[in-house]
Design an enzyme around this catalytic site. Structure first.
Site, PDB file in Angstrom:
ATOM      1  N   ASN A 112     -26.932 -37.465 -11.029  1.00 62.30           N
ATOM      2  CA  ASN A 112     -26.469 -37.457  -9.637  1.00 62.30           C
ATOM      3  C   ASN A 112     -26.728 -36.156  -8.893  1.00 62.30           C
ATOM      4  O   ASN A 112     -26.936 -36.168  -7.688  1.00 62.30           O
ATOM      5  CB  ASN A 112     -24.995 -37.876  -9.558  1.00 62.30           C
ATOM      6  CG  ASN A 112     -24.097 -37.062 -10.437  1.00 62.30           C
ATOM      7  OD1 ASN A 112     -24.499 -36.596 -11.503  1.00 62.30           O
ATOM      8  ND2 ASN A 112     -22.874 -36.872 -10.011  1.00 62.30           N
ATOM      9  N   GLY A 185     -22.235 -36.255 -18.231  1.00 58.33           N
ATOM     10  CA  GLY A 185     -22.484 -37.691 -18.061  1.00 58.33           C
ATOM     11  C   GLY A 185     -21.198 -38.479 -18.175  1.00 58.33           C
ATOM     12  O   GLY A 185     -20.100 -37.951 -17.953  1.00 58.33           O
ATOM     13  N   SER A 186     -21.347 -39.733 -18.543  1.00 56.33           N
ATOM     14  CA  SER A 186     -20.192 -40.630 -18.565  1.00 56.33           C
ATOM     15  C   SER A 186     -19.322 -40.388 -19.810  1.00 56.33           C
ATOM     16  O   SER A 186     -19.801 -39.883 -20.833  1.00 56.33           O
ATOM     17  CB  SER A 186     -20.680 -42.076 -18.571  1.00 56.33           C
ATOM     18  OG  SER A 186     -21.493 -42.289 -19.702  1.00 56.33           O
ATOM     19  N   GLU A 207     -18.916 -32.578 -20.114  1.00 51.69           N
ATOM     20  CA  GLU A 207     -18.554 -32.645 -18.688  1.00 51.69           C
ATOM     21  C   GLU A 207     -18.635 -34.110 -18.289  1.00 51.69           C
ATOM     22  O   GLU A 207     -19.721 -34.633 -18.059  1.00 51.69           O
ATOM     23  CB  GLU A 207     -19.541 -31.789 -17.867  1.00 51.69           C
ATOM     24  CG  GLU A 207     -19.496 -30.312 -18.174  1.00 51.69           C
ATOM     25  CD  GLU A 207     -18.302 -29.607 -17.524  1.00 51.69           C
ATOM     26  OE1 GLU A 207     -17.738 -30.140 -16.557  1.00 51.69           O
ATOM     27  OE2 GLU A 207     -17.937 -28.524 -18.004  1.00 51.69           O
ATOM     28  N   CYS A 241     -19.379 -36.522  -9.277  1.00 51.89           N
ATOM     29  CA  CYS A 241     -18.351 -36.669 -10.317  1.00 51.89           C
ATOM     30  C   CYS A 241     -16.977 -36.235  -9.829  1.00 51.89           C
ATOM     31  O   CYS A 241     -15.962 -36.769 -10.261  1.00 51.89           O
ATOM     32  CB  CYS A 241     -18.733 -35.871 -11.548  1.00 51.89           C
ATOM     33  SG  CYS A 241     -19.021 -34.137 -11.184  1.00 51.89           S
ATOM     34  N   GLU A 329     -14.453 -45.833 -12.676  1.00 52.05           N
ATOM     35  CA  GLU A 329     -14.903 -44.803 -11.735  1.00 52.05           C
ATOM     36  C   GLU A 329     -15.863 -45.464 -10.745  1.00 52.05           C
ATOM     37  O   GLU A 329     -16.773 -46.181 -11.144  1.00 52.05           O
ATOM     38  CB  GLU A 329     -15.627 -43.713 -12.539  1.00 52.05           C
ATOM     39  CG  GLU A 329     -16.115 -42.574 -11.702  1.00 52.05           C
ATOM     40  CD  GLU A 329     -16.900 -41.547 -12.527  1.00 52.05           C
ATOM     41  OE1 GLU A 329     -17.088 -41.750 -13.740  1.00 52.05           O
ATOM     42  OE2 GLU A 329     -17.319 -40.548 -11.931  1.00 52.05           O
TER      43      GLU A 329
HETATM   44  P1  NAD Z   1     -24.814 -41.219 -18.556  1.00 52.74           P
HETATM   45  O1  NAD Z   1     -23.727 -40.931 -19.498  1.00 52.74           O
HETATM   46  O2  NAD Z   1     -25.295 -42.612 -18.421  1.00 52.74           O
HETATM   47  O3  NAD Z   1     -26.108 -40.329 -18.858  1.00 52.74           O
HETATM   48  C1  NAD Z   1     -26.045 -38.938 -19.072  1.00 52.74           C
HETATM   49  C2  NAD Z   1     -27.156 -38.517 -20.006  1.00 52.74           C
HETATM   50  O4  NAD Z   1     -26.996 -39.139 -21.265  1.00 52.74           O
HETATM   51  C3  NAD Z   1     -28.561 -38.851 -19.521  1.00 52.74           C
HETATM   52  O5  NAD Z   1     -29.391 -37.728 -19.752  1.00 52.74           O
HETATM   53  C4  NAD Z   1     -28.962 -40.034 -20.375  1.00 52.74           C
HETATM   54  O6  NAD Z   1     -30.336 -40.062 -20.648  1.00 52.74           O
HETATM   55  C5  NAD Z   1     -28.182 -39.832 -21.652  1.00 52.74           C
HETATM   56  N1  NAD Z   1     -27.775 -41.092 -22.282  1.00 52.74           N
HETATM   57  C6  NAD Z   1     -27.415 -42.249 -21.677  1.00 52.74           C
HETATM   58  N2  NAD Z   1     -27.076 -43.175 -22.582  1.00 52.74           N
HETATM   59  C7  NAD Z   1     -27.205 -42.602 -23.794  1.00 52.74           C
HETATM   60  C8  NAD Z   1     -26.998 -43.045 -25.136  1.00 52.74           C
HETATM   61  N3  NAD Z   1     -26.597 -44.277 -25.402  1.00 52.74           N
HETATM   62  N4  NAD Z   1     -27.226 -42.173 -26.142  1.00 52.74           N
HETATM   63  C9  NAD Z   1     -27.646 -40.914 -25.886  1.00 52.74           C
HETATM   64  N5  NAD Z   1     -27.861 -40.453 -24.633  1.00 52.74           N
HETATM   65  C10 NAD Z   1     -27.648 -41.265 -23.606  1.00 52.74           C
HETATM   66  O7  NAD Z   1     -24.289 -40.639 -17.150  1.00 52.74           O
HETATM   67  P2  NAD Z   1     -24.990 -40.702 -15.741  1.00 52.74           P
HETATM   68  O8  NAD Z   1     -25.065 -42.121 -15.295  1.00 52.74           O
HETATM   69  O9  NAD Z   1     -26.224 -39.889 -15.739  1.00 52.74           O
HETATM   70  O10 NAD Z   1     -23.916 -39.914 -14.847  1.00 52.74           O
HETATM   71  C11 NAD Z   1     -22.800 -40.532 -14.324  1.00 52.74           C
HETATM   72  C12 NAD Z   1     -21.540 -40.113 -15.044  1.00 52.74           C
HETATM   73  O11 NAD Z   1     -21.554 -38.718 -15.272  1.00 52.74           O
HETATM   74  C13 NAD Z   1     -20.296 -40.368 -14.233  1.00 52.74           C
HETATM   75  O12 NAD Z   1     -19.302 -40.826 -15.077  1.00 52.74           O
HETATM   76  C14 NAD Z   1     -19.944 -39.004 -13.676  1.00 52.74           C
HETATM   77  O13 NAD Z   1     -18.593 -38.843 -13.352  1.00 52.74           O
HETATM   78  C15 NAD Z   1     -20.351 -38.129 -14.801  1.00 52.74           C
HETATM   79  N6  NAD Z   1     -20.643 -36.801 -14.307  1.00 52.74           N
HETATM   80  C16 NAD Z   1     -19.850 -35.778 -14.693  1.00 52.74           C
HETATM   81  C17 NAD Z   1     -20.112 -34.515 -14.196  1.00 52.74           C
HETATM   82  C18 NAD Z   1     -19.252 -33.339 -14.574  1.00 52.74           C
HETATM   83  O14 NAD Z   1     -19.653 -32.219 -14.252  1.00 52.74           O
HETATM   84  N7  NAD Z   1     -18.120 -33.509 -15.217  1.00 52.74           N
HETATM   85  C19 NAD Z   1     -21.179 -34.308 -13.340  1.00 52.74           C
HETATM   86  C20 NAD Z   1     -21.958 -35.396 -12.997  1.00 52.74           C
HETATM   87  C21 NAD Z   1     -21.697 -36.632 -13.489  1.00 52.74           C
END
Ligand code: NAD
Length: 453
Positions: A112, A185-186, A207, A241, A329
């Site tokens: 994002n 990420g999530s 995070e 996020c 979310e």
């Molecule tokens: P995501 O968890 O889908 O992906 C994050 C990363 O993990 C990506 O690089 C992806 O390639 C990798 N990934 C995805 N699935 C995986 C798996 N099964 N095994 C290993 N790696 C995997 O998250 P997203 O869709 O990129 O981001 C959205 C989420 O991130 C939201 O929940 C948001 O709140 C959170 N977020 C948190 C912050 C923070 O600073 N706390 C910042 C931005 C986003």
């Protein structure tokens, strides 16, 4: 992949990265690389989800420049050994704590804010004297590509490498031995990363996300509240996020609040042909989000354009905690508004949900502010504002519970990528023989007297 990680382990053991001058030079170089390639960075993110130069600079690059500036300015101080008091048991000695880099670090980014979320942790890792393998999110493919290009053209792979890819590549990467994993990420994928890290007992910073509430109480300044809430919710089309996920407003000011928010949205003019509004990142998320827009709840907005992945800023009212939009979310431009009649009850409702990443309190009553701060656990947040706490590097940024483990930005980032080695440095001119054999009642008596001191 394996050879890059191995090369980084070997390079780390040359101790070159531990030199503060080397770290500063690398940070200066990174700043220069970013500045020289700003055009490419703007172009890539525009292709991915129509993010404008204005938004890319203010919400991504400016924060990276700020992190680099802060690190360069304070690095010498942060990396110095810190003297601590030596207790009498160890007399004569001095005691100090030495920050040392952890080693080879894996940074996994989210989509994002693709530049900020990939490069800010990398900056902290470099500042702390580590090597970095960066895996940006594959979803905004152009930004991932451009980061790979500018980093690989300017940094040696054995020090700073970018590995592109999605789930299969990340799964493979997680099998390698790292000294630190920093994941954004999530919550769901965070658990996968945490499990993989456990195999090698690798320390992690996670995070993650969650549903961040915003409280709007009758004592607030309504105009400022609407202005700051609307900005924080709809910037990046809600794909932030720390965006306020939903609003809890006192029933006595609901109508005025809704109309103030509507006026702010209209003023901002978030049309899909405009530069100041981004697209939803992909079709999957577009579809997921449109299912939250239940016509009977629409107070404002609700229009969508599938071909453009556009969702108009939308306010939903008459919402309860059981509604679909409150089950996960949102991560999009949809703002559900829930009314409350007593603040303690509203707080209790939020307490039932997992601890959020952020919380926003719009209130001019010190009593209300204190009550929410005391009774709710959340990663970080703001009183009478949204999102902006992220821009102060002196505020550690991170979640708690389901919204994350650990934090970064400024010195907190340096700490996240450091081990604090404790050293007791003993002098030789005196030795109290009480702990040595032969043990005796008399010695024990003396020891007990000391502990009574
Ligand atoms: P995501 O968890 O889908 O992906 C994050 C990363 O993990 C990506 O690089 C992806 O390639 C990798 N990934 C995805 N699935 C995986 C798996 N099964 N095994 C290993 N790696 C995997 O998250 P997203 O869709 O990129 O981001 C959205 C989420 O991130 C939201 O929940 C948001 O709140 C959170 N977020 C948190 C912050 C923070 O600073 N706390 C910042 C931005 C986003």
């Amino acid at each position: 992949m394996q050879s890059i990680v191995e090369a980084q382990h070997t390079f780390f053991l040359t101790h070159v990265t531990k030199d503060v001058a080397f770290r500063i030079a690398q940070l200066q170089k990174l700043k220069q690389v970013l500045q020289e390639n700003e055009g490419l960075l703007y172009e890539a993110i525009q292709k991915d989800f129509k993010k404008s130069e204005f938004d890319t600079y203010t919400t991504e690059l400016a924060l990276l420049y700020l992190e680099i500036k802060d690190a360069i300015q304070y690095l010498k101080y942060w990396s110095q050994p810190k003297r601590v008091v030596t207790n009498w048991i160890n007399f004569p000695a001095k005691s100090y704590i030495v920050p040392e880099p952890l080693g080879v670090c894996l940074v996994i980014g989210a989509w994002n804010y693709p530049y900020q979320l990939s490069l800010a942790p990398a900056i902290a890792a470099i500042a702390a004297g580590n090597t970095v393998v960066l895996k940006p999110s594959e979803i905004p493919s152009e930004t991932s590509k451009v980061m790979k290009q500018i980093i690989s053209e300017n940094f040696e792979e054995r020090f700073f490498a970018v590995i592109e890819g999605g789930i299969p590549e990340t799964t493979e990467l997680l099998k390698q031995r790292f000294d630190k994993i920093f994941f954004t990420g999530s919550t769901q994928v965070g658990k996968i990363v945490y499990k993989a890290a456990a195999e090698n007992l690798t320390p992690v910073t996670l995070e993650l996300g969650g549903k961040s509430p915003a409280f709007v109480t009758p004592s607030c300044n309504l105009k400022r509240t609407a202005q700051r809430l609307v900005w924080g919710k709809f910037i990046n089309a809600g794909q932030t996020c720390i965006a306020p996920d939903y609003v809890l407003v006192h029933e006595s000011i609901e109508k005025k609040f809704l109309s103030a928010c509507k006026a702010e949205i209209e003023k901002a003019d978030y049309a899909f042909e405009n530069d100041n509004y981004v697209q939803i990142i992909n079709e999957k998320n577009f579809k997921r989000l449109t299912e939250f827009i239940t016509p009977k709840h629409i107070y404002f907005g609700g229009n969508t354009e599938a071909s453009q992945r556009f969702i108009e800023p939308t306010i939903l009212h008459d919402i309860g905690f059981d509604d679909k939009v409150m089950q996960e979310e949102i991560f999009g431009p949809i703002l559900p508004v829930i009314t409350y009649n007593a603040l303690p009850k509203a707080i209790q409702q939020v307490q039932k949900l997992p601890k959020p990443l952020s919380c926003y309190i719009f209130s001019n009553s010190k009593k209300e502010q204190k009550q929410i701060l005391k009774e709710l656990s959340f990663g970080g947040g703001a009183i009478n504002d949204t999102v902006m706490h992220i821009s102060n590097p002196n505020l550690p940024f991170g979640g708690v519970g389901h919204s994350g483990i650990g934090n970064y930005h400024g010195e907190a980032g340096f700490k996240a990528f450091s081990h604090y080695k404790s050293v007791l440095h003993k002098a030789n001119w005196l030795e109290l023989s009480l702990k040595y054999a032969p043990l005796s009642k008399r010695k024990l008596w003396w020891i007990k007297q000391f502990f009574k001191l």
